[in-house]
Enzyme design. Structure first.
Site, PDB file in Angstrom:
ATOM      1  N   ARG A  16       0.832  -1.198   0.000  1.00  0.00           N
ATOM      2  CA  ARG A  16       0.000   0.000   0.000  1.00  0.00           C
ATOM      3  C   ARG A  16       0.872   1.257   0.000  1.00  0.00           C
ATOM      4  O   ARG A  16       1.766   1.401   0.836  1.00  0.00           O
ATOM      5  CB  ARG A  16      -0.917   0.011   1.225  1.00  0.00           C
ATOM      6  CG  ARG A  16      -1.998   1.098   1.165  1.00  0.00           C
ATOM      7  CD  ARG A  16      -2.923   1.040   2.376  1.00  0.00           C
ATOM      8  NE  ARG A  16      -3.480  -0.284   2.579  1.00  0.00           N
ATOM      9  CZ  ARG A  16      -4.524  -0.791   1.926  1.00  0.00           C
ATOM     10  NH1 ARG A  16      -5.124  -0.058   0.996  1.00  0.00           N
ATOM     11  NH2 ARG A  16      -4.965  -2.015   2.180  1.00  0.00           N
ATOM     12  N   GLU A  39       0.712  -7.685  -3.947  1.00  0.00           N
ATOM     13  CA  GLU A  39      -0.577  -7.010  -4.073  1.00  0.00           C
ATOM     14  C   GLU A  39      -0.371  -5.505  -3.955  1.00  0.00           C
ATOM     15  O   GLU A  39       0.180  -5.027  -2.955  1.00  0.00           O
ATOM     16  CB  GLU A  39      -1.514  -7.506  -2.965  1.00  0.00           C
ATOM     17  CG  GLU A  39      -2.774  -6.687  -2.779  1.00  0.00           C
ATOM     18  CD  GLU A  39      -3.466  -6.969  -1.459  1.00  0.00           C
ATOM     19  OE1 GLU A  39      -4.145  -6.065  -0.951  1.00  0.00           O
ATOM     20  OE2 GLU A  39      -3.328  -8.086  -0.913  1.00  0.00           O
ATOM     21  N   THR A  68      -7.746  -3.811  -2.330  1.00  0.00           N
ATOM     22  CA  THR A  68      -8.743  -2.748  -2.190  1.00  0.00           C
ATOM     23  C   THR A  68      -9.514  -2.579  -3.496  1.00  0.00           C
ATOM     24  O   THR A  68      -9.769  -1.464  -3.973  1.00  0.00           O
ATOM     25  CB  THR A  68      -8.105  -1.413  -1.739  1.00  0.00           C
ATOM     26  OG1 THR A  68      -7.131  -1.681  -0.720  1.00  0.00           O
ATOM     27  CG2 THR A  68      -9.147  -0.488  -1.128  1.00  0.00           C
ATOM     28  N   LYS A 128      -9.841 -13.962   2.811  1.00  0.00           N
ATOM     29  CA  LYS A 128      -9.020 -13.040   3.594  1.00  0.00           C
ATOM     30  C   LYS A 128      -9.786 -12.726   4.867  1.00  0.00           C
ATOM     31  O   LYS A 128     -10.843 -12.087   4.817  1.00  0.00           O
ATOM     32  CB  LYS A 128      -8.774 -11.775   2.762  1.00  0.00           C
ATOM     33  CG  LYS A 128      -8.198 -10.592   3.493  1.00  0.00           C
ATOM     34  CD  LYS A 128      -8.091  -9.417   2.513  1.00  0.00           C
ATOM     35  CE  LYS A 128      -7.762  -8.115   3.206  1.00  0.00           C
ATOM     36  NZ  LYS A 128      -7.647  -6.994   2.243  1.00  0.00           N
ATOM     37  N   GLY A 158      -2.440  -6.624  11.403  1.00  0.00           N
ATOM     38  CA  GLY A 158      -1.747  -6.792  12.675  1.00  0.00           C
ATOM     39  C   GLY A 158      -0.846  -8.008  12.763  1.00  0.00           C
ATOM     40  O   GLY A 158      -0.441  -8.390  13.858  1.00  0.00           O
ATOM     41  N   GLY A 178       1.026  -6.222   5.556  1.00  0.00           N
ATOM     42  CA  GLY A 178       0.968  -4.861   5.063  1.00  0.00           C
ATOM     43  C   GLY A 178       2.066  -3.984   5.614  1.00  0.00           C
ATOM     44  O   GLY A 178       3.243  -4.147   5.271  1.00  0.00           O
ATOM     45  N   SER A 179       1.707  -3.045   6.489  1.00  0.00           N
ATOM     46  CA  SER A 179       2.661  -2.025   6.930  1.00  0.00           C
ATOM     47  C   SER A 179       3.822  -2.590   7.735  1.00  0.00           C
ATOM     48  O   SER A 179       4.860  -1.937   7.860  1.00  0.00           O
ATOM     49  CB  SER A 179       1.944  -0.944   7.739  1.00  0.00           C
ATOM     50  OG  SER A 179       1.316  -1.497   8.877  1.00  0.00           O
TER      51      SER A 179
END
Length: 207
Positions: A16, A39, A68, A128, A158, A178-179
């Site tokens: 992202r 992704e 998304t 997911k 998380g 993700g992050s």
């Protein structure tokens, strides 16, 4: 089939905020750590440009797609860019059906068994579990008692190298990262190190 892409390392890199000018270098660094699924969420800058670059540079060995994804029009844009995977935060069956009609793999986001079964009926290739912070391994264990055995469920949200074990014990087939893996402005070396840490954590679980 989603399973062949998950088999080498069942971790999905959620990029992202990725920019087209950094897409290929970032993708290569993550793939070098063992990831095989990339992704690019569509709320990133010029996401289809990044998807097109990743697909052209890595697409033979890597499953490249979008996250998304909110509409059938989004599905068409991803397919036109060379993406082969649709990941959604929700379980809109019209989007799932559009993805399957375009010949793409689809992993919708689900938060309840009702959503999970509706998504599977629409043709979803995997599920997911999102957001994972809203659930718990005990919830996934209960789902696994009723979901088809061959359906991969990937918790997203998380996830860190330190908290994967309880989810795997409950039946997680892998994870979306993700992050904790990639964030805008993070150095390429940092992202690569994080990718290696996640890959090693999975391998440690598998031994």
């Amino acid at each position: 089939m989603l399973t062949p892409w998950l088999s080498p390392l069942p971790l999905v890199a959620i990029l992202r905020g990725l920019r087209p000018d950094e897409a290929v270098a970032t993708g290569r660094a993550i793939v070098d750590a063992g990831f095989r699924i990339l992704e690019v969420p569509l709320n990133s800058p010029q996401p289809t440009d990044s998807i097109a670059q990743l697909a052209a540079a890595l697409g033979n060995d890597v499953l490249v797609g979008a996250g998304t994804v909110m509409s059938p029009d989004d599905v068409a844009a991803v397919a036109a860019a060379g993406g082969r995977l649709i990941v959604m935060p929700h379980a809109d069956v019209t989007v799932i059906r559009a993805a399957k009609a375009s010949g793409l793999l689809c992993v919708p986001g689900v938060a309840t068994p009702t959503e999970a079964f509706a998504a599977l009926a629409a043709g979803a290739d995997g599920l997911k579990l999102f957001p994972a912070e809203q659930a718990a391994p005990a919830v996934l264990k209960a789902w696994r008692a009723v979901l088809p055995r061959d359906v991969p469920v990937l918790p997203v949200g998380g996830i860190s190298p330190d908290n994967m074990a309880p989810w795997v014990a409950a039946g997680a087939a892998g994870f979306g990262i993700g992050s904790a893996l990639f964030a805008p402005g993070r150095s390429l070396d940092d992202t690569a190190a994080r990718a290696r840490a996640f890959a090693q954590a999975w391998r440690d679980l598998a031994t």
